[in-house]
Design an enzyme around this catalytic site. Sequence first.
Site, PDB file in Angstrom:
ATOM      1  N   PRO A   1      15.973  67.201  33.124  1.00 28.21           N
ATOM      2  CA  PRO A   1      17.070  66.495  33.778  1.00 28.21           C
ATOM      3  C   PRO A   1      16.663  65.086  34.194  1.00 28.21           C
ATOM      4  O   PRO A   1      15.515  64.859  34.571  1.00 28.21           O
ATOM      5  CB  PRO A   1      17.361  67.334  35.024  1.00 28.21           C
ATOM      6  CG  PRO A   1      16.660  68.607  34.838  1.00 28.21           C
ATOM      7  CD  PRO A   1      15.585  68.413  33.840  1.00 28.21           C
ATOM      8  N   GLY A   2      17.593  64.174  34.108  1.00 26.11           N
ATOM      9  CA  GLY A   2      17.366  62.828  34.619  1.00 26.11           C
ATOM     10  C   GLY A   2      16.543  61.928  33.727  1.00 26.11           C
ATOM     11  O   GLY A   2      16.088  60.877  34.154  1.00 26.11           O
ATOM     12  N   THR A   3      16.329  62.326  32.477  1.00 26.11           N
ATOM     13  CA  THR A   3      15.523  61.484  31.606  1.00 26.11           C
ATOM     14  C   THR A   3      16.356  60.482  30.832  1.00 26.11           C
ATOM     15  O   THR A   3      15.827  59.699  30.061  1.00 26.11           O
ATOM     16  CB  THR A   3      14.722  62.338  30.609  1.00 26.11           C
ATOM     17  OG1 THR A   3      15.582  63.334  30.075  1.00 26.11           O
ATOM     18  CG2 THR A   3      13.550  62.993  31.292  1.00 26.11           C
TER      19      THR A   3
ATOM     20  N   THR B   1      22.285  61.493  28.913  1.00 22.15           N
ATOM     21  CA  THR B   1      23.682  61.067  28.994  1.00 22.15           C
ATOM     22  C   THR B   1      23.775  59.553  28.865  1.00 22.15           C
ATOM     23  O   THR B   1      24.644  59.019  28.173  1.00 22.15           O
ATOM     24  CB  THR B   1      24.286  61.519  30.337  1.00 22.15           C
ATOM     25  OG1 THR B   1      24.055  62.922  30.477  1.00 22.15           O
ATOM     26  CG2 THR B   1      25.755  61.256  30.390  1.00 22.15           C
TER      27      THR B   1
ATOM     28  N   HIS C   1      -5.281  71.245  60.702  1.00 24.08           N
ATOM     29  CA  HIS C   1      -4.829  71.864  59.458  1.00 24.08           C
ATOM     30  C   HIS C   1      -4.843  70.843  58.312  1.00 24.08           C
ATOM     31  O   HIS C   1      -5.436  71.074  57.256  1.00 24.08           O
ATOM     32  CB  HIS C   1      -3.413  72.430  59.684  1.00 24.08           C
ATOM     33  CG  HIS C   1      -2.799  73.072  58.482  1.00 24.08           C
ATOM     34  ND1 HIS C   1      -2.659  74.433  58.352  1.00 24.08           N
ATOM     35  CD2 HIS C   1      -2.280  72.544  57.354  1.00 24.08           C
ATOM     36  CE1 HIS C   1      -2.082  74.714  57.204  1.00 24.08           C
ATOM     37  NE2 HIS C   1      -1.838  73.587  56.575  1.00 24.08           N
ATOM     38  N   GLU C   2      -4.214  69.686  58.553  1.00 27.83           N
ATOM     39  CA  GLU C   2      -4.153  68.682  57.485  1.00 27.83           C
ATOM     40  C   GLU C   2      -5.543  68.117  57.193  1.00 27.83           C
ATOM     41  O   GLU C   2      -5.888  67.881  56.038  1.00 27.83           O
ATOM     42  CB  GLU C   2      -3.199  67.546  57.858  1.00 27.83           C
ATOM     43  CG  GLU C   2      -1.767  67.974  58.161  1.00 27.83           C
ATOM     44  CD  GLU C   2      -1.125  68.796  57.055  1.00 27.83           C
ATOM     45  OE1 GLU C   2      -1.541  68.666  55.883  1.00 27.83           O
ATOM     46  OE2 GLU C   2      -0.221  69.591  57.360  1.00 27.83           O
TER      47      GLU C   2
ATOM     48  N   HIS D   1      -7.261  70.425  54.808  1.00 32.92           N
ATOM     49  CA  HIS D   1      -6.877  70.175  53.413  1.00 32.92           C
ATOM     50  C   HIS D   1      -7.634  68.985  52.850  1.00 32.92           C
ATOM     51  O   HIS D   1      -8.201  69.039  51.759  1.00 32.92           O
ATOM     52  CB  HIS D   1      -5.382  69.838  53.329  1.00 32.92           C
ATOM     53  CG  HIS D   1      -4.454  71.011  53.458  1.00 32.92           C
ATOM     54  ND1 HIS D   1      -4.603  72.156  52.713  1.00 32.92           N
ATOM     55  CD2 HIS D   1      -3.340  71.191  54.213  1.00 32.92           C
ATOM     56  CE1 HIS D   1      -3.613  72.997  53.020  1.00 32.92           C
ATOM     57  NE2 HIS D   1      -2.847  72.445  53.940  1.00 32.92           N
TER      58      HIS D   1
ATOM     59  N   ASP E   1       1.475  76.916  51.821  1.00 34.52           N
ATOM     60  CA  ASP E   1       0.198  76.839  51.098  1.00 34.52           C
ATOM     61  C   ASP E   1      -0.057  78.138  50.352  1.00 34.52           C
ATOM     62  O   ASP E   1      -0.475  78.145  49.191  1.00 34.52           O
ATOM     63  CB  ASP E   1      -0.963  76.619  52.080  1.00 34.52           C
ATOM     64  CG  ASP E   1      -0.852  75.286  52.812  1.00 34.52           C
ATOM     65  OD1 ASP E   1      -0.233  74.371  52.251  1.00 34.52           O
ATOM     66  OD2 ASP E   1      -1.391  75.190  53.921  1.00 34.52           O
TER      67      ASP E   1
HETATM   68  P1  ADP Z   1      20.225  63.263  31.928  1.00 33.27           P
HETATM   69  O1  ADP Z   1      21.562  63.232  31.261  1.00 33.27           O
HETATM   70  O2  ADP Z   1      19.092  63.236  30.972  1.00 33.27           O
HETATM   71  O3  ADP Z   1      20.078  64.364  32.926  1.00 33.27           O
HETATM   72  P2  ADP Z   1      21.109  60.737  32.920  1.00 33.27           P
HETATM   73  O4  ADP Z   1      21.308  60.048  31.633  1.00 33.27           O
HETATM   74  O5  ADP Z   1      22.340  61.243  33.575  1.00 33.27           O
HETATM   75  O6  ADP Z   1      20.076  61.924  32.772  1.00 33.27           O
HETATM   76  O7  ADP Z   1      20.319  59.763  33.904  1.00 33.27           O
HETATM   77  C1  ADP Z   1      20.705  59.562  35.223  1.00 33.27           C
HETATM   78  C2  ADP Z   1      20.423  58.141  35.656  1.00 33.27           C
HETATM   79  O8  ADP Z   1      19.032  57.876  35.695  1.00 33.27           O
HETATM   80  C3  ADP Z   1      20.986  57.119  34.709  1.00 33.27           C
HETATM   81  O9  ADP Z   1      22.312  56.808  35.029  1.00 33.27           O
HETATM   82  C4  ADP Z   1      20.060  55.932  34.893  1.00 33.27           C
HETATM   83  O10 ADP Z   1      20.447  55.166  36.008  1.00 33.27           O
HETATM   84  C5  ADP Z   1      18.741  56.577  35.203  1.00 33.27           C
HETATM   85  N1  ADP Z   1      17.901  56.705  34.007  1.00 33.27           N
HETATM   86  C6  ADP Z   1      17.473  57.862  33.472  1.00 33.27           C
HETATM   87  N2  ADP Z   1      16.715  57.630  32.373  1.00 33.27           N
HETATM   88  C7  ADP Z   1      16.685  56.309  32.205  1.00 33.27           C
HETATM   89  C8  ADP Z   1      16.074  55.457  31.239  1.00 33.27           C
HETATM   90  N3  ADP Z   1      15.331  55.951  30.241  1.00 33.27           N
HETATM   91  N4  ADP Z   1      16.237  54.121  31.362  1.00 33.27           N
HETATM   92  C9  ADP Z   1      16.979  53.624  32.381  1.00 33.27           C
HETATM   93  N5  ADP Z   1      17.587  54.368  33.315  1.00 33.27           N
HETATM   94  C10 ADP Z   1      17.446  55.708  33.250  1.00 33.27           C
HETATM   95 ZN    ZN Z   2      -1.111  73.274  54.641  1.00 31.07          ZN
HETATM   96 MG    MG Z   3      23.153  64.442  31.597  1.00 29.20          MG
END
Ligand code: ADP
Ligand code: ZN
Ligand code: MG
Length: 636
Positions: free
Chosen positions: A196-198, A201, A416-417, A420, A494
């Site tokens: 996701p987010g790559t 779209t 604790h920290e 680590h 942890d």
């Molecule tokens: P996916 O469909 O792969 O889940 P999106 O295309 O919806 O991801 O990406 C979400 C947003 O993240 C885009 O609108 C853009 O702003 C940013 N983004 C993601 N990948 C890129 C990229 N390769 N270059 C520039 N912006 C990106």
């Molecule tokens: Zn911890």
């Molecule tokens: Mg998408």
Amino acid sequence: MGNARNIAFWVVLFLLILALFNLFSGGQSTLASNARNYSDFVTAVEAGNVSQVTLDGEEVRYTGTDGRQYVTIKPEDAQITDLLIAEGIPVQARSQEQSTFTTFILSLLPFLLLIGVWIYFMNRMQGGGRGGAMGFGKSRAKLLTEKHGRVTFDDVAGIDEAKDELEEIVEFLRNPQKFSRLGGKIPKGALLVGPPGTGKTLLARAIAGEAGVPFFTISGSDFVEMFVGVGASRVRDMFEQAKKNAPCIVFIDEIDAVGRSRGVGYGGGNDEREQTLNQLLVEMDGFEANEGIIIVAATNRPDVLDPALLRPGRFDRQVQVPNPDIKGREKILGVHARKVPLGPDVDLRIIARGTPGFSGADLANLVNEAALMAARVGRRFVTMVDFENAKDKVMMGSERRSMVMTEDEKKLTAYHEAGHAVVGLNVPQHDPIHKATIIPRGRALGLVLSLPERDQLSVSLTKYKSKIAMAMGGRVAEELIFGPENVTSGAASDIQQVSKIARAMVTQFGFEPDLGYVDYANEQQSYLGGYSGGTNHSAATQKMIDDKVKEIIDEGYHTAKRILTERADDLERLAQGLLEYETLTGNEITRVIAGEPLNRGDDDPDPTPPSGGASVTAIPKTGGRRKPGLEPEPSA
Ligand code: ADP
Ligand code: ZN
Ligand code: MG
């Protein structure tokens, strides 16, 4: 928009008013004070006291010689017309048509209401989309024109291979003869695959902007409706539209919503979705490769897709859209930083180095957060400090300075920290420590963040063992300092983390020769990819796995204990440093442990200098001390 819905609303309202009106006007005439008995009326007629009569169905309105209006209801069998004419009284009759019409409408009212409500919900289900109630089986593919999304290939960065492949596909559409002349077949479809987010779209929208051919876009979930048969007819309709507009591109986003393996899922599969998928397969076979339609689809779950979709002749190209590497991240940052004014000290390469594992969407978010941070303090441009703070926020959650920690809790968190961090500094192959803090962030009470120097492709056995030891360091430090009876639940996350790592080491990575090189985690596959449920290995094997997992974690625990016992002074100094400064960077941690003074300017309350050459960043999973049940997360 929502036209049909509006009309339905007005119709219903109109009918309601009509009904009310009718009720009142009908009531008025009978309830009024001038109502008379029928016998009074007959007496009056016979006495010659009536000057004029109007007949309106069963209602008789008459004017007396005194000039007043009266009304009465005549019995069904009463024949008064002859009598009236014989008496020489002028008679008027009202046409009955209107009132029967009204009754007719009134009797229909409940049905009309029902239909109105039905239309209303239909529309809602379609998202109030075009076509209204009649457009059920219509595809909801939208034609993206250049006006709509002005995204170009320039807006997409860091995923050059995917871009090249898609540019080639666009080239097919623009110039089909060039390729078919040599007998080559133009691909029918391309599947964009990646987390996701790559930018899948985004990439598709860029093609729409660049291809110069019509571009239809639809989301897989648009096909999936409550009503049987709708999905399939939408698919049919979409392909009809596409054929009319060829050459063109059809983009199906999130195709896994419709393309999941058939016969899998809760309750043995979903007929409606299967029909839709079948129709899609049929349509994809139904047009010739040279017709000039190319189907582009995107998914982040290629593993759940029906194998039939991936067969050659359908989506014969798979385009991988991975998370960006360091160069890619720098370029993506560049794309998004175009929109914000950058300070002179900002070096996108350093930020890129500090963000391994970030997706394009994460980076876009990072730039946005940095701009917001700069705006909050009233800066005119975004500086490196803003980026650094934004990164911490994105990776570790917002600081929760307002959360009240008692002195005891603070002290416990500090040790604790520190535990680590000291273990992390003393185990082999461990990622450098980037930051330690006892300011609550997100759900964590404190955090030690260690970040790899490079993007990681694979991880060694030693490194996993070191990770486990470091994660155990928090609990061990609590034990050593406060006594075994005073440990807290703060190590829960942890423990969760080490269990996950250790289990994966045993069941997936083949790190335990006794168990052989068998994938015990993903073996629940059955015939043709269906899910059979249950595991295939025996109880004895399961016990062996559990024993090994425990053994690995115990080993990590003892490593941590040995290190923290040997380095008790380091632990003490670092914990005191954390209590004093609350947040320490990697360099500062080294200095504090070495007993060097930290000369910090007092003007900077949250010192997060740009991590110059220091190594930075990634998955924020290392060693947070959490307090379970503290939520909810701050909504800042
Ligand atoms: P996916 O469909 O792969 O889940 P999106 O295309 O919806 O991801 O990406 C979400 C947003 O993240 C885009 O609108 C853009 O702003 C940013 N983004 C993601 N990948 C890129 C990229 N390769 N270059 C520039 N912006 C990106
Ligand atoms: Zn911890
Ligand atoms: Mg998408």
